[in-house]
Design a protein around this motif. Structure first.
Motif, PDB file in Angstrom:
ATOM      1  N   LEU A 127     -16.667 -11.126 -42.665  1.00  0.00           N
ATOM      2  CA  LEU A 127     -15.512 -10.470 -42.066  1.00  0.00           C
ATOM      3  C   LEU A 127     -15.338 -10.964 -40.640  1.00  0.00           C
ATOM      4  O   LEU A 127     -16.310 -11.164 -39.920  1.00  0.00           O
ATOM      5  CB  LEU A 127     -15.704  -8.953 -42.076  1.00  0.00           C
ATOM      6  N   CYS A 139      -8.239  -5.777 -36.295  1.00  0.00           N
ATOM      7  CA  CYS A 139      -8.875  -5.260 -37.504  1.00  0.00           C
ATOM      8  C   CYS A 139      -9.873  -6.285 -38.012  1.00  0.00           C
ATOM      9  O   CYS A 139      -9.859  -7.440 -37.609  1.00  0.00           O
ATOM     10  CB  CYS A 139      -7.842  -4.899 -38.565  1.00  0.00           C
ATOM     11  N   GLN A 191      -3.765  -5.069 -45.495  1.00  0.00           N
ATOM     12  CA  GLN A 191      -4.216  -3.812 -44.894  1.00  0.00           C
ATOM     13  C   GLN A 191      -3.085  -3.133 -44.124  1.00  0.00           C
ATOM     14  O   GLN A 191      -2.896  -1.922 -44.217  1.00  0.00           O
ATOM     15  CB  GLN A 191      -5.385  -4.066 -43.931  1.00  0.00           C
ATOM     16  N   THR A 234     -14.652   0.181 -37.200  1.00  0.00           N
ATOM     17  CA  THR A 234     -14.384  -0.775 -38.278  1.00  0.00           C
ATOM     18  C   THR A 234     -15.357  -0.582 -39.430  1.00  0.00           C
ATOM     19  O   THR A 234     -14.960  -0.574 -40.597  1.00  0.00           O
ATOM     20  CB  THR A 234     -14.479  -2.213 -37.739  1.00  0.00           C
ATOM     21  N   GLN A 265     -14.132   0.766 -43.117  1.00  0.00           N
ATOM     22  CA  GLN A 265     -14.425  -0.063 -44.287  1.00  0.00           C
ATOM     23  C   GLN A 265     -15.273   0.731 -45.290  1.00  0.00           C
ATOM     24  O   GLN A 265     -15.025   0.692 -46.490  1.00  0.00           O
ATOM     25  CB  GLN A 265     -15.159  -1.333 -43.871  1.00  0.00           C
ATOM     26  N   GLN A 277     -13.141   3.288 -47.098  1.00  0.00           N
ATOM     27  CA  GLN A 277     -12.291   2.607 -48.077  1.00  0.00           C
ATOM     28  C   GLN A 277     -13.110   2.189 -49.305  1.00  0.00           C
ATOM     29  O   GLN A 277     -12.683   2.382 -50.449  1.00  0.00           O
ATOM     30  CB  GLN A 277     -11.666   1.383 -47.409  1.00  0.00           C
ATOM     31  N   ASP A 278     -14.298   1.653 -49.078  1.00  0.00           N
ATOM     32  CA  ASP A 278     -15.153   1.215 -50.183  1.00  0.00           C
ATOM     33  C   ASP A 278     -15.666   2.387 -51.012  1.00  0.00           C
ATOM     34  O   ASP A 278     -15.753   2.298 -52.243  1.00  0.00           O
ATOM     35  CB  ASP A 278     -16.335   0.396 -49.654  1.00  0.00           C
ATOM     36  N   SER A 331     -21.162  -1.403 -48.954  1.00  0.00           N
ATOM     37  CA  SER A 331     -20.160  -1.483 -47.896  1.00  0.00           C
ATOM     38  C   SER A 331     -20.776  -1.989 -46.590  1.00  0.00           C
ATOM     39  O   SER A 331     -20.199  -2.833 -45.912  1.00  0.00           O
ATOM     40  CB  SER A 331     -19.512  -0.119 -47.674  1.00  0.00           C
ATOM     41  N   LYS A 361     -21.484  -5.792 -45.947  1.00  0.00           N
ATOM     42  CA  LYS A 361     -20.401  -6.686 -45.538  1.00  0.00           C
ATOM     43  C   LYS A 361     -20.440  -6.999 -44.050  1.00  0.00           C
ATOM     44  O   LYS A 361     -19.834  -7.952 -43.591  1.00  0.00           O
ATOM     45  CB  LYS A 361     -19.044  -6.073 -45.888  1.00  0.00           C
ATOM     46  N   HIS A 362     -21.133  -6.172 -43.292  1.00  0.00           N
ATOM     47  CA  HIS A 362     -21.191  -6.343 -41.841  1.00  0.00           C
ATOM     48  C   HIS A 362     -22.509  -7.006 -41.463  1.00  0.00           C
ATOM     49  O   HIS A 362     -23.561  -6.608 -41.920  1.00  0.00           O
ATOM     50  CB  HIS A 362     -21.043  -4.990 -41.145  1.00  0.00           C
TER      51      HIS A 362
END
Length: 191
Positions: A4, A23, A34, A96, A100, A103-104, A114, A117-118
C-alpha cells in the motif's frame, strides 16, 4: 501481497465542493474507487514517495496496540473499538490502518489479515493476532504484545543512551588527532 502506498488526491464532490486529502491504496485506480464510494470525483492524484518508517513503526505499533487493548479490555467489541480509535486518533497512519481494518472486517476478513497489509507490523505480531482471533483471546494477546513492545522500546532507548558516550569520545578523539596532525606535527617538521 501488494504494497500500500500513500496517495495525495484532489477531487470534487457531487455538490460541487472541492476536496483534497491523502489515502492509502495499492494504485491510482483503487484511490478513485475508494473516493467514488464517498461521491467524490478525482481530479488529480499522485503517489507520495515513502521511505521506510521502521524507525517510527515500533512506536506506531505500540500506540495502536495500547489503544486497541485498552478499548477491548473494557468489553467493547472490535468494530466499536476501531470506530472509537478512528474518530479520536489524529495520526494519519493509525487512522489509515483502522479504516482499512474496519473495511476488511466488514468484508469478512480477519484483523490479522488486514494488519498484514501494512508494513509496520512484524510477522510475530500478525501471527499472535491471528492465533488470538482463532482462540477468541484478542484482549489477552494484545496485553502480551503491549508488554513485549514496551520492553523493546525500553531496550532500544537504553541502547541509544549507552552508545551516546562512546560515540562522543570517538568524535572528540578524531577531532583532537586531526588538530594534532594539522597544527602540532608540522611545527616539529619545520624545526
Amino acid at each position: 501481497m501488494p504494497t500500500l502506498h500513500t496517495y495525495h488526491w484532489e477531487g470534487i464532490s457531487s455538490t460541487g465542493q472541492t476536496h483534497s486529502g491523502k489515502c492509502l491504496a495499492k494504485n491510482t485506480n483503487e484511490v478513485i474507487q475508494q473516493l467514488s464510494h464517498n461521491n467524490i470525483t478525482v481530479l488529480k492524484t499522485h503517489r507520495k514517495l515513502q521511505f521506510k518508517r521502521r524507525k517510527q513503526s515500533l512506536q506506531l505499533e505500540n500506540d495502536f496496540t495500547i489503544k486497541l487493548h485498552t478499548l477491548l479490555s473494557q468489553g467493547l467489541n472490535i468494530d466499536r473499538a476501531l470506530d472509537i480509535i478512528d474518530k479520536s486518533d489524529k495520526d494519519f497512519f493509525i487512522q489509515t490502518i483502522v479504516r482499512q481494518a474496519k473495511q476488511d472486517l466488514l468484508q469478512g476478513q480477519s484483523l490479522a489479515k488486514s494488519l498484514e497489509k501494512h508494513q509496520i507490523f512484524t510477522n510475530n505480531y500478525i501471527t499472535m493476532i491471528n492465533c488470538a482471533e482463532e482462540t477468541n483471546q484478542l484482549s489477552e494477546a494484545l496485553q502480551h504484545l503491549r508488554q513485549h513492545l514496551d520492553n523493546r522500546l525500553t531496550v532500544k532507548k537504553q541502547i541509544k543512551q549507552a552508545l551516546r558516550y562512546p560515540f562522543f569520545v570517538i568524535v572528540i578523539s578524531v577531532v583532537v588527532i586531526a588538530a594534532l596532525m594539522i597544527f602540532v606535527v608540522p611545527q616539529f617538521e619545520s624545526t
